[in-house]
Design an enzyme around this catalytic site. Structure first.
Site: not given
Ligand code: NAD
Length: 408
Positions: A105, A216, A218-219, A221
């Site tokens: 990571k 969440g 983001g991507n 959620g």
């Molecule tokens: P992202 O940056 O696209 O989205 C994160 C989301 O969380 C955003 O909507 C943000 O506004 C929200 N957020 C931030 N702080 C917050 C809080 N305190 N309370 C509620 N919402 C909050 O990131 P992502 O890629 O969607 O990743 C989210 C999680 O999924 C992380 O833990 C990441 O490690 C995990 N993850 C991501 C992937 C991937 O393919 N992108 C794969 C495995 C795991």
């Protein structure tokens, strides 16, 4: 992000699994430390002419199963213990997914929203300059994570190509499609989470039509919420870093997205009630999906969780203390290393396509992904049942058995 040291949490999880199954002290001791933990300084010439130095990281945890693999996070709270924890979980996640990759990571302590596009590009290229020796298609293959985008992966790929001459494009995954990315990578984590949920749903006693709460937007959620709705479930609440909203009858996600675009947030979405992120986690529902950050369910709020089950799409959203409280309450937790492993699986597909110079259709990608996740879900469910433990420990046992078999 919570205050608890996430790496300490991973070690508590490792201690727990060692109590349930004897893996031998030497093997467990080996997994207490990453193979390599690299800290770098990245100097950037800011737009105002000043020079600013950012702290960056790459942790290469374990490569028993294949090249180190894992995302790069840009966040102001990112620090070495978080990166080590995420790298440890990646090691197990790749084993769970059954892909020939090890765990790593990376990250930079930065708030990317405060940088111009040019500064962000310099920073991303700077990360690669400092680490180009240890990266490579058969050594260490990074990917996106929180706040890192396909565009950032394209800059990194270009920088790596310039420095090393490697033209395979297989050193970074999560690239834009036209720059060697895979179809389906953007949706893979959320969609994969749904496949895992769908495989286990009946066994963990959830109805055909679930009321789902997603933390969440983001991507991960956002995509997961959409897939749940497409498959007949109702998303009643969702949140981002600023706001949370609930409508017991279900949210129209397209309209929510448009509202967020127009107003800059979720607040005051027509027909929904504004609540806090804390309240969102405590809503009564069939399935709670944390998809933001680690340590959001701790011993301080675990008792108040009213969901019937939890699908961990974020990494490490539940602390080990909270795990035990939820287990005693009979709340099934589908653990991160299984639930969100669709992301790294399609990253592996991208790497594989780059090395073979192929491009698979989205249908092909999802057709390969689904059976892999179904198989892992069923085996982990059985492992947990056999060992009379919860799904997280089932997943740990399953992963550690695979890693140990390659390390001896
Ligand atoms: P992202 O940056 O696209 O989205 C994160 C989301 O969380 C955003 O909507 C943000 O506004 C929200 N957020 C931030 N702080 C917050 C809080 N305190 N309370 C509620 N919402 C909050 O990131 P992502 O890629 O969607 O990743 C989210 C999680 O999924 C992380 O833990 C990441 O490690 C995990 N993850 C991501 C992937 C991937 O393919 N992108 C794969 C495995 C795991």
């Amino acid at each position: 992000m919570g205050m608890q040291n996430p790496f300490q949490n991973t070690m508590t999880q490792l201690d727990k699994v060692a109590q349930i199954k004897d893996f031998g002290d030497d093997f467990i001791a080996r997994l207490r430390q990453p193979d390599r933990d690299i800290r770098i300084s990245i100097p950037i010439k800011m737009d105002n002419g000043s020079v600013k130095i950012f702290e960056g990281y790459r942790v290469e945890y374990n490569n028993a199963l294949g090249p180190y693999k894992g995302g790069i996070r840009y966040h102001p709270d990112t620090e070495i213990n978080e990166v080590k924890a995420l790298a440890f979980w990646m090691t197990l996640k790749c084993a769970v997914a059954g892909i020939p990759m090890g765990g790593g990571k990376g990250g930079i302590t930065v708030d990317p929203k405060k940088l111009s596009s040019g500064e962000l590009e310099q920073l991303s290229r700077g990360w690669v300059k400092m680490l180009s020796d240890v990266l490579g298609p058969h050594k260490d293959v990074p990917a996106p994570d929180v706040n890192t985008t396909p565009e950032i992966m394209a800059w990194m790929t270009d920088e790596f190509e310039k420095i090393t001459g490697d033209r395979t494009k297989a050193t970074f995954t999560g690239k834009p499609i036209e720059k060697g990315g895979s179809e389906g990578r953007g949706e893979a984590t959320g969609l994969g989470g749904f496949y895992v949920f769908d495989t286990l749903r009946a066994q963990i006693g959830l109805p055909n039509k679930c009321k789902v709460v997603v933390q969440g937007f983001g991507n991960v959620g956002g995509n997961a919420a959409r897939v749940f709705v497409e498959n007949g479930h109702i998303v009643i609440a969702i949140s981002d870093s600023k706001n949370a909203i609930v409508n017991e009858n279900g949210l129209d996600l397209e309209k929510v997205e448009a509202h967020k675009k127009n107003t800059g947030g979720l607040k005051d979405f027509p027909g929904a009630i504004n609540i806090t992120n804390t309240e969102l986690l405590e809503l009564p529902c069939d399935l709670l999906v944390p998809a933001a950050f680690e340590n959001v369910i701790t011993d301080a709020n675990a008792d108040k969780i009213k969901a019937r089950a939890i699908l961990e799409l974020a990494n490490g959203p539940i602390t080990p203390e909270a795990d035990e409280i939820l287990f005693k309450k009979g709340i099934n937790v589908i653990p991160d290393i299984l639930a969100n492993s669709g992301g790294v699986t399609v990253s592996y597909f991208e790497w594989d396509q780059n090395l073979k110079q192929q491009h698979w259709s989205e249908e092909e990608v999802f057709d390969k992904l689904r059976p892999m996740l179904e198989d892992a879900s069923k085996k982990i469910f059985e492992k947990a049942r056999e060992s009379k433990t919860h799904l997280r420990m089932g997943a740990f046992i399953f992963a550690l058995e695979r890693i140990k078999a390659k390390m001896l």
